[in-house]
Design a protein around this motif. Structure first.
Motif, PDB file in Angstrom:
ATOM      1  N   ILE A 161       0.889  -1.166   0.000  1.00 27.96           N
ATOM      2  CA  ILE A 161       0.000   0.000   0.000  1.00 27.96           C
ATOM      3  C   ILE A 161       0.926   1.214   0.000  1.00 27.96           C
ATOM      4  CG2 ILE A 161      -1.925   1.179   1.095  1.00 27.96           C
ATOM      5  CD1 ILE A 161      -2.490  -1.803   0.289  1.00 27.96           C
ATOM      6  N   LYS A 162       0.827   2.021  -1.040  1.00 30.83           N
ATOM      7  CA  LYS A 162       1.771   3.121  -1.256  1.00 30.83           C
ATOM      8  C   LYS A 162       1.170   4.471  -0.874  1.00 30.83           C
ATOM      9  CE  LYS A 162       4.732   0.668  -4.075  1.00 30.83           C
ATOM     10  NZ  LYS A 162       6.133   0.829  -4.380  1.00 30.83           N
ATOM     11  N   ALA A 163       2.064   5.442  -0.691  1.00 30.77           N
ATOM     12  CA  ALA A 163       1.651   6.799  -0.337  1.00 30.77           C
ATOM     13  C   ALA A 163       1.081   7.544  -1.541  1.00 30.77           C
ATOM     14  CB  ALA A 163       2.837   7.567   0.239  1.00 30.77           C
ATOM     15  N   VAL A 193       6.311   2.933   0.443  1.00 30.90           N
ATOM     16  CA  VAL A 193       5.385   1.914   0.935  1.00 30.90           C
ATOM     17  C   VAL A 193       4.947   2.324   2.339  1.00 30.90           C
ATOM     18  CG1 VAL A 193       5.122  -0.509   1.598  1.00 30.90           C
ATOM     19  CG2 VAL A 193       6.478   0.088  -0.418  1.00 30.90           C
ATOM     20  N   LYS A 194       3.637   2.494   2.530  1.00 32.62           N
ATOM     21  CA  LYS A 194       3.103   2.869   3.841  1.00 32.62           C
ATOM     22  C   LYS A 194       2.943   1.649   4.740  1.00 32.62           C
ATOM     23  CE  LYS A 194      -0.001   6.192   4.048  1.00 32.62           C
ATOM     24  NZ  LYS A 194      -1.277   6.916   3.812  1.00 32.62           N
ATOM     25  N   TRP A 195       2.445   0.552   4.152  1.00 26.83           N
ATOM     26  CA  TRP A 195       2.298  -0.721   4.841  1.00 26.83           C
ATOM     27  C   TRP A 195       1.992  -1.791   3.811  1.00 26.83           C
ATOM     28  CZ3 TRP A 195      -2.003   2.375   4.452  1.00 26.83           C
ATOM     29  CH2 TRP A 195      -3.211   1.770   4.157  1.00 26.83           C
ATOM     30  N   TRP A 216      -2.581   3.774  -1.602  1.00 27.97           N
ATOM     31  CA  TRP A 216      -2.784   3.367  -2.988  1.00 27.97           C
ATOM     32  C   TRP A 216      -2.273   1.951  -3.177  1.00 27.97           C
ATOM     33  CZ3 TRP A 216      -5.309   6.380  -6.518  1.00 27.97           C
ATOM     34  CH2 TRP A 216      -5.551   7.705  -6.132  1.00 27.97           C
ATOM     35  N   ILE A 217      -3.079   1.124  -3.845  1.00 27.22           N
ATOM     36  CA  ILE A 217      -2.714  -0.258  -4.121  1.00 27.22           C
ATOM     37  C   ILE A 217      -2.788  -0.482  -5.627  1.00 27.22           C
ATOM     38  CG2 ILE A 217      -5.093  -1.057  -3.766  1.00 27.22           C
ATOM     39  CD1 ILE A 217      -3.929  -3.693  -2.657  1.00 27.22           C
ATOM     40  N   SER A 218      -1.901  -1.329  -6.129  1.00 27.12           N
ATOM     41  CA  SER A 218      -1.938  -1.668  -7.549  1.00 27.12           C
ATOM     42  C   SER A 218      -3.280  -2.310  -7.868  1.00 27.12           C
ATOM     43  CB  SER A 218      -0.806  -2.642  -7.878  1.00 27.12           C
ATOM     44  OG  SER A 218      -0.979  -3.180  -9.173  1.00 27.12           O
ATOM     45  N   ALA A 219      -3.926  -1.856  -8.922  1.00 22.85           N
ATOM     46  CA  ALA A 219      -5.229  -2.402  -9.316  1.00 22.85           C
ATOM     47  C   ALA A 219      -5.131  -3.896  -9.613  1.00 22.85           C
ATOM     48  CB  ALA A 219      -5.764  -1.651 -10.534  1.00 22.85           C
ATOM     49  N   ALA A 220      -3.970  -4.368 -10.022  1.00 26.06           N
ATOM     50  CA  ALA A 220      -3.789  -5.797 -10.304  1.00 26.06           C
ATOM     51  C   ALA A 220      -3.877  -6.651  -9.036  1.00 26.06           C
ATOM     52  CB  ALA A 220      -2.438  -6.025 -10.985  1.00 26.06           C
TER      53      ALA A 220
END
Length: 164
Positions: free
Chosen positions: A109-111, A119-121, A149-153
């Motif tokens: 999960i990105k900033a 990477v936030k967590w 933000w998470i990769s849609a994949a």
């Protein structure tokens, strides 16, 4: 004149009450397919669009996302992230979009919505959250109050659908 005002106020109150009760159901009367999520901790999936049909599955996960693929009166034919389909009463669904982390290993999960972002967590597969929006291969997600933000994949529920 007083009687007319009284009836007008009672009528207005009844209309407002009816609107408040039916608003969640009307929000689900849109083009299919669309995303929704389970409103309650325990939700029954049935083999047909009525309480008379047998229960085929019992979900025990509030917020679990589902794809609504068909509408019939007060029932929705839904599909879950494992491909299971069945009927759920519209009152048991929340029109808010949800997502579930999929794939192998931890999902970052990105900033910001890009691969170079901090990477936030990390989230395990099966974690669910509220999807705010998706763009350019990334989804803005809120998992139990933690946002990023998470990769849609890596997210089932990221696909753009006609009904939202």
């Amino acid at each position: 004149m007083q009687g007319f005002r009284f009836f007008a106020l009672v009528g207005l109150a009844l209309m407002l009450a009816a609107a408040a009760v039916t608003a969640p159901l009307r929000a689900q009367d849109r083009a299919v397919p669309y995303w929704a999520s389970l409103r309650y901790e325990t939700v029954n999936m049935r083999v047909g669009p009525s309480g008379e049909y047998p229960v085929s599955w019992v979900y025990q996960r509030k917020g679990l996302p589902v794809k609504v693929v068909r509408v019939r009166e007060g029932w929705r034919l839904v599909e879950d992230h494992e491909g299971t389909q069945g009927w759920i009463a519209a009152s048991q669904l929340n029109p808010e979009r949800g997502g579930v982390v999929i794939g192998k290993g931890l999902a970052e999960i990105k900033a910001e919505p890009n691969s170079a972002a901090v990477v936030k967590w990390r989230a395990e597969p099966g974690v669910i959250g509220a999807v705010k929006s998706c763009r350019e291969g990334w989804c803005d997600i809120d998992i139990a109050g933690r946002k990023g933000w998470i990769s849609a994949a890596r997210l089932w529920g990221s696909e753009a659908l006609p009904g939202g």
